[in-house]
Design a protein around this motif. Sequence first.
Motif, PDB file in Angstrom:
ATOM      1  N   LEU A 158      22.271  -4.757  -1.248  1.00 42.61           N
ATOM      2  CA  LEU A 158      21.800  -5.595  -2.387  1.00 42.61           C
ATOM      3  C   LEU A 158      21.206  -6.852  -1.692  1.00 42.61           C
ATOM      4  CD1 LEU A 158      24.260  -5.273  -5.236  1.00 42.61           C
ATOM      5  CD2 LEU A 158      22.082  -3.998  -4.859  1.00 42.61           C
ATOM      6  N   PRO A 159      21.847  -7.555  -0.631  1.00 40.61           N
ATOM      7  CA  PRO A 159      21.422  -8.846  -0.281  1.00 40.61           C
ATOM      8  C   PRO A 159      20.102  -8.889   0.479  1.00 40.61           C
ATOM      9  CG  PRO A 159      23.689  -8.735   0.410  1.00 40.61           C
ATOM     10  CD  PRO A 159      23.330  -7.187  -0.111  1.00 40.61           C
ATOM     11  N   THR A 160      19.759  -7.533   0.820  1.00 39.64           N
ATOM     12  CA  THR A 160      18.299  -7.282   1.605  1.00 39.64           C
ATOM     13  C   THR A 160      17.207  -6.829   0.651  1.00 39.64           C
ATOM     14  OG1 THR A 160      18.922  -5.248   2.513  1.00 39.64           O
ATOM     15  CG2 THR A 160      19.378  -7.111   3.915  1.00 39.64           C
ATOM     16  N   VAL A 161      17.491  -6.483  -0.537  1.00 39.60           N
ATOM     17  CA  VAL A 161      16.568  -5.903  -1.290  1.00 39.60           C
ATOM     18  C   VAL A 161      15.311  -6.533  -1.466  1.00 39.60           C
ATOM     19  CG1 VAL A 161      17.462  -6.256  -3.648  1.00 39.60           C
ATOM     20  CG2 VAL A 161      16.124  -4.484  -3.365  1.00 39.60           C
ATOM     21  N   ARG A 162      15.496  -7.951  -1.514  1.00 42.52           N
ATOM     22  CA  ARG A 162      14.166  -8.889  -1.715  1.00 42.52           C
ATOM     23  C   ARG A 162      13.244  -8.618  -0.366  1.00 42.52           C
ATOM     24  NH1 ARG A 162      12.991 -12.689  -5.062  1.00 42.52           N
ATOM     25  NH2 ARG A 162      13.672 -12.465  -7.172  1.00 42.52           N
ATOM     26  N   LEU A 163      14.299  -8.634   0.894  1.00 41.96           N
ATOM     27  CA  LEU A 163      13.497  -8.994   1.843  1.00 41.96           C
ATOM     28  C   LEU A 163      12.537  -7.661   2.149  1.00 41.96           C
ATOM     29  CD1 LEU A 163      16.501 -10.223   4.168  1.00 41.96           C
ATOM     30  CD2 LEU A 163      14.682 -11.533   3.237  1.00 41.96           C
ATOM     31  N   ARG A 164      13.532  -6.493   1.940  1.00 48.91           N
ATOM     32  CA  ARG A 164      12.836  -5.242   2.169  1.00 48.91           C
ATOM     33  C   ARG A 164      11.640  -5.073   1.160  1.00 48.91           C
ATOM     34  NH1 ARG A 164      16.002  -1.645   0.120  1.00 48.91           N
ATOM     35  NH2 ARG A 164      18.085  -2.875  -0.045  1.00 48.91           N
ATOM     36  N   MET A 165      11.683  -5.238  -0.107  1.00 51.35           N
ATOM     37  CA  MET A 165      10.703  -5.081  -1.036  1.00 51.35           C
ATOM     38  C   MET A 165       9.398  -5.947  -0.799  1.00 51.35           C
ATOM     39  SD  MET A 165      12.376  -4.256  -4.458  1.00 51.35           S
ATOM     40  CE  MET A 165      10.904  -3.552  -5.398  1.00 51.35           C
ATOM     41  N   ASN A 166       9.703  -7.227  -0.294  1.00 54.77           N
ATOM     42  CA  ASN A 166       8.688  -8.179   0.070  1.00 54.77           C
ATOM     43  C   ASN A 166       7.831  -7.489   1.406  1.00 54.77           C
ATOM     44  OD1 ASN A 166       8.426 -10.430  -1.521  1.00 54.77           O
ATOM     45  ND2 ASN A 166      10.357 -11.155  -0.888  1.00 54.77           N
ATOM     46  N   ARG A 167       8.650  -7.243   2.422  1.00 54.36           N
ATOM     47  CA  ARG A 167       7.728  -6.551   3.455  1.00 54.36           C
ATOM     48  C   ARG A 167       7.059  -5.492   3.101  1.00 54.36           C
ATOM     49  NH1 ARG A 167       4.861  -7.993   6.571  1.00 54.36           N
ATOM     50  NH2 ARG A 167       6.498  -9.729   7.097  1.00 54.36           N
ATOM     51  N   GLN A 168       7.621  -4.397   2.404  1.00 54.69           N
ATOM     52  CA  GLN A 168       7.340  -3.295   1.823  1.00 54.69           C
ATOM     53  C   GLN A 168       5.908  -3.513   1.055  1.00 54.69           C
ATOM     54  OE1 GLN A 168      10.994  -1.865   0.645  1.00 54.69           O
ATOM     55  NE2 GLN A 168      10.561   0.136   1.492  1.00 54.69           N
ATOM     56  N   SER A 169       5.620  -4.502   0.092  1.00 60.15           N
ATOM     57  CA  SER A 169       4.678  -4.882  -0.644  1.00 60.15           C
ATOM     58  C   SER A 169       3.377  -5.375   0.125  1.00 60.15           C
ATOM     59  CB  SER A 169       5.188  -5.686  -1.769  1.00 60.15           C
ATOM     60  OG  SER A 169       4.050  -6.164  -2.533  1.00 60.15           O
ATOM     61  N   LYS A 170       4.025  -6.466   1.083  1.00 58.24           N
ATOM     62  CA  LYS A 170       2.976  -6.871   1.842  1.00 58.24           C
ATOM     63  C   LYS A 170       2.264  -5.689   2.952  1.00 58.24           C
ATOM     64  CE  LYS A 170       4.315 -11.754   2.228  1.00 58.24           C
ATOM     65  NZ  LYS A 170       5.422 -12.093   2.184  1.00 58.24           N
ATOM     66  N   ASN A 171       3.111  -4.977   3.146  1.00 56.19           N
ATOM     67  CA  ASN A 171       2.567  -3.749   4.075  1.00 56.19           C
ATOM     68  C   ASN A 171       1.610  -2.808   3.371  1.00 56.19           C
ATOM     69  OD1 ASN A 171       3.935  -4.340   6.456  1.00 56.19           O
ATOM     70  ND2 ASN A 171       5.516  -2.685   6.325  1.00 56.19           N
ATOM     71  N   ALA A 172       2.072  -2.595   1.986  1.00 58.26           N
ATOM     72  CA  ALA A 172       1.137  -1.639   1.305  1.00 58.26           C
ATOM     73  C   ALA A 172      -0.093  -2.358   0.869  1.00 58.26           C
ATOM     74  CB  ALA A 172       2.225  -1.286   0.232  1.00 58.26           C
ATOM     75  N   GLN A 173      -0.001  -3.195   0.505  1.00 56.36           N
ATOM     76  CA  GLN A 173      -1.460  -4.281   0.187  1.00 56.36           C
ATOM     77  C   GLN A 173      -2.301  -4.262   1.127  1.00 56.36           C
ATOM     78  OE1 GLN A 173      -0.740  -8.016  -1.908  1.00 56.36           O
ATOM     79  NE2 GLN A 173      -2.857  -8.260  -1.983  1.00 56.36           N
ATOM     80  N   ARG A 174      -1.933  -4.602   2.299  1.00 58.43           N
ATOM     81  CA  ARG A 174      -2.866  -4.503   3.473  1.00 58.43           C
ATOM     82  C   ARG A 174      -3.356  -3.438   3.762  1.00 58.43           C
ATOM     83  NH1 ARG A 174       1.228  -8.332   6.898  1.00 58.43           N
ATOM     84  NH2 ARG A 174       0.386 -10.345   6.537  1.00 58.43           N
ATOM     85  N   ILE A 175      -2.594  -2.077   3.621  1.00 59.13           N
ATOM     86  CA  ILE A 175      -3.168  -0.904   4.145  1.00 59.13           C
ATOM     87  C   ILE A 175      -3.922  -0.420   3.013  1.00 59.13           C
ATOM     88  CG2 ILE A 175      -2.371   1.371   4.467  1.00 59.13           C
ATOM     89  CD1 ILE A 175       0.203   0.208   5.599  1.00 59.13           C
ATOM     90  N   ALA A 176      -3.468  -0.563   1.756  1.00 60.51           N
ATOM     91  CA  ALA A 176      -4.092   0.091   0.579  1.00 60.51           C
ATOM     92  C   ALA A 176      -5.531  -0.516   0.468  1.00 60.51           C
ATOM     93  CB  ALA A 176      -3.433  -0.058  -0.588  1.00 60.51           C
TER      94      ALA A 176
END
Length: 413
Positions: A273-291
């Motif tokens: 739980l403590p890392t869910v925001r960190l992970r989702m933020n990174r995943q969203s930034k990655n996905a946006q750049r790639i998409a």
Amino acid sequence: MSHSDRKPHPSTAVLTAGFDPALSVGSARPAVFRSSTYVFPTPEAAERAFAILGGREKLGEGETADLIYSRFNHPNAEIVEAQILPLEKAAVAAAVFNSGMAAIMTALMAHMKPGDAVVYTVPLYGGTQSLIQGFLSMWGITGVPVRGGDSDAIDRAIVDTPNCRVVLVETPANPTLTMTDIARAVAAADKCARRPLVMVDNTFLGPAFQHPLALGADVALYSATKYLGGFSDILAGVAITRDPEVMRPIRARRGLFGNILAPDECWILDSRLPTVRLRMNRQSKNAQRIAEKLVSHPAVRKVYYPTLFEDPEQIRIRLAQCDYPGGLFSLDLHGGKKSAFEFLRRLKVGRNAVSLGGVETLVCHPRSTTHSAVSAEELQVSGVVDGLVRVSVGIEDWRDLLADFEQALDGAV
Ligand SMILES: *Cc1c(COP(=O)(O)O)cnc(C)c1O
């Protein structure tokens, strides 16, 4: 505001709420309590614990219920349920289950009976759709499908369906990420003589980027197998409410069905739980750049991603209810199924697997896998065409992922 009544932010509270080291012999992280049953200090305490469990007596001010038996409750469930609350805006109660499907099934069965109806958005997660159409229908519950994102049709279905007890919204929808206006579904529910509960499957964007309870929904549902768990190594589900009275029957059914999350899995989920925001933020930034880069690749007909929406109503909903676009996108390839399969075959970093939300990038072909049992008519509605691949972006370096997708697309033209 004085310092003493200052409320900690979610990323702090998730580490400090709900866990008392003194109850785990001083350990900094919770112990795992594998016991199936709990010892009562006196026979009177046992009698009182059962009276509270059965709803015959109420807890006093500041009193906590004694543990009884692990199908009803156990310390690791209590800890993870307390620690998840700060992550979900407006949440007051949470219940953990041994899968996302268990959470959805239990929430629906706790609040519906024969003769009732559930209005639900389509496309819907395949398991949830089978639950409503193939199972609850046999028990006298009517399912009324309505196209996700079609706000007028959703309003009408909610207001016009007799005995509508639950409105189940899944947004964004899989795999095209079509969004449904949660606040508007709540407003339609408010117009009903007997207000149905609004439940939102928040698996794709929650708890970091979308907050259904703060928008007036009654229940947020999760497959915690996905982003909450985050490592593709556990199955779990969560139901979260903003009213303890809405949670009460859900917990009661969970005790009956025996689908509470086991202590070891609770401990694992709690550690994520403590890392869910960190992970989702990174995943969203990655996905946006790639998409946004893949839009211009010659093999790609269309990229489905929230920042690439073209429909003004979809853009409006995204801006109104989502903080960030999230870690999922889909690609529709010009060459249809052949190109899609070729793309999957050539990936070196991304892995060909269903599921989503893990730290590793996963890619699948919905038409032949997750959506293979869906009728042609529904495929049309859900936009699942032969050339579509769905990508769940992980936390790898986005440049490696982009290079991997580009080389796989080059070979898939
Ligand atoms: C995976 C998923 C589910 C089902 O969850 P399980 O943990 O596999 O039972 C439900 N809804 C959505 C949106 C999902 O992605």
